[in-house]
Design an enzyme around this catalytic site. Structure first.
Site, PDB file in Angstrom:
ATOM      1  N   CYS A  99       0.578  -4.196   3.341  1.00 53.07           N
ATOM      2  CA  CYS A  99       0.031  -2.968   2.760  1.00 53.07           C
ATOM      3  C   CYS A  99      -1.246  -2.486   3.447  1.00 53.07           C
ATOM      4  CB  CYS A  99      -0.211  -3.165   1.266  1.00 53.07           C
ATOM      5  SG  CYS A  99       1.317  -3.382   0.312  1.00 53.07           S
ATOM      6  N   HIS A 122      -6.093   0.641  -1.828  1.00 48.30           N
ATOM      7  CA  HIS A 122      -4.652   0.459  -1.776  1.00 48.30           C
ATOM      8  C   HIS A 122      -4.076   0.537  -3.183  1.00 48.30           C
ATOM      9  CE1 HIS A 122      -0.713  -1.163  -1.501  1.00 48.30           C
ATOM     10  NE2 HIS A 122      -1.045  -2.372  -1.913  1.00 48.30           N
ATOM     11  N   ASN A 144       3.578   1.252  -6.518  1.00 47.16           N
ATOM     12  CA  ASN A 144       3.031   0.703  -5.283  1.00 47.16           C
ATOM     13  C   ASN A 144       3.890   1.182  -4.117  1.00 47.16           C
ATOM     14  OD1 ASN A 144       2.211  -0.865  -3.098  1.00 47.16           O
ATOM     15  ND2 ASN A 144       1.942  -2.722  -4.312  1.00 47.16           N
TER      16      ASN A 144
END
Length: 312
Positions: A108, A241, A271
């Site tokens: 990520c 994030h 996500n």
């Protein structure tokens, strides 16, 4: 470096929490309390990481000329094709010959590593206009019946035109960028995994991921400010994030910044991996005011981390 233009793409299908209530008994309230997620997007049949990368590039073409791009950097941990990368697919779409085309994956955190690759090409005078594409097809690898992480994931893509020199007054300046690996920590290589041939996405050590994300993102944020001779008082927004709203709030608390300065889209999108921060930047692009400073901070499985300071 400068961000000249940015675009994003989201699949049309919306999956609400009720889907997981019916599937495995997780209530809407339980999911929201632990993750902040209310709904997420799911790629349609025929869509994949590469098609979303091409679509988001088309959207960027509506905003700016890409015919003089001299570097393409793609980023994903959910590839559709492990040989023909999303970056190659985009080059094929643009029809630009004889330029460097690379793809990176640091989970990520890949957005910042992709921009850092462009920074390296710029420093070596090997490129001046880089197209950076981040695209994630999490639902292709996700096990929705997994009560630990099956409800977390969403799909989406974003594209950024990064230039070595300022193109116009509206460009966002990248003041500084840092990335790092934290694989030395005990559970780093098993905290989050995605094995296509062995169960897809799994999160055996979710608490360890949570703890390290809450440590590394504020730490990297402070480091990037120190590099620029700035303090937390100089920060207008923090864009972490989009992994978990509790993590984002914890980061803000550690930095002693009000939640009003937090940029979050996880409530609507889940996500979206390394695409999440870039999607949020694209969504908010026209809302930012001249002179504002945005700290983008990331953390990914493996573990990886990074931070970037952007000034409008």
């Amino acid at each position: 470096m400068y961000i000249h233009a940015v675009s994003h793409y989201l699949p049309t299908e919306v999956v609400g929490n009720e889907h997981f209530t019916q599937l495995n008994g997780l209530s809407n309230e339980w999911i929201i309390e632990r993750t902040g997620i209310q709904e997420r997007r799911k790629a349609a049949t025929g869509e994949n990481t590469n098609t979303m990368a091409v679509e988001v590039t088309k959207r960027l073409q509506e905003k700016t000329d890409l015919s003089t791009v001299d570097l393409i950097v793609g980023a994903t941990y959910t590839p559709y094709d492990t040989i023909v990368s999303l970056a190659h697919e985009v080059q094929h779409h643009l029809g630009i010959p004889d330029i460097p085309v690379v793809s990176v994956s640091t989970a990520c955190s890949s957005l910042l590593n992709a921009i850092e690759v462009a920074e390296g090409y710029f420093a070596l005078n090997k490129a001046t206009r880089a197209l950076v594409i981040v695209s994630e097809h999490n639902t292709a690898y996700n096990n929705e019946q997994d009560k630990v992480s099956g409800h977390l994931w969403g799909d989406g893509a974003a594209a950024l035109l990064i230039t070595k020199e300022r193109q116009n007054e509206g460009d966002f300046a990248i003041k500084s960028l840092l990335t790092g690996g934290a694989a030395h920590t005990p559970k780093a290589t098993t905290g989050v995994m995605m094995k296509p041939m062995d169960g897809g996405v799994t999160m055996p050590h979710g608490r360890d991921v949570f703890i390290n994300a809450c440590q590394y993102m504020p730490k990297a944020s402070q480091q990037i400010l120190d590099r620029c001779g700035l303090t937390l008082d100089d920060v207008d927004y923090v864009l972490p994030h989009q992994a978990n709203l509790r993590i984002s709030r914890n980061v803000m608390n550690t930095l002693a910044l009000p939640e009003s300065k937090l940029i979050s889209n996880i409530e609507r999108l889940g996500n979206t991996g390394c695409a999440g921060c870039a999607i949020a930047l694209s969504e908010q692009w026209d809302m930012f005011q001249k002179g504002q400073r945005i700290v983008v901070t990331v953390f990914g499985g493996g573990y990886s981390y990074g931070a970037m300071l952007v000034e409008v």
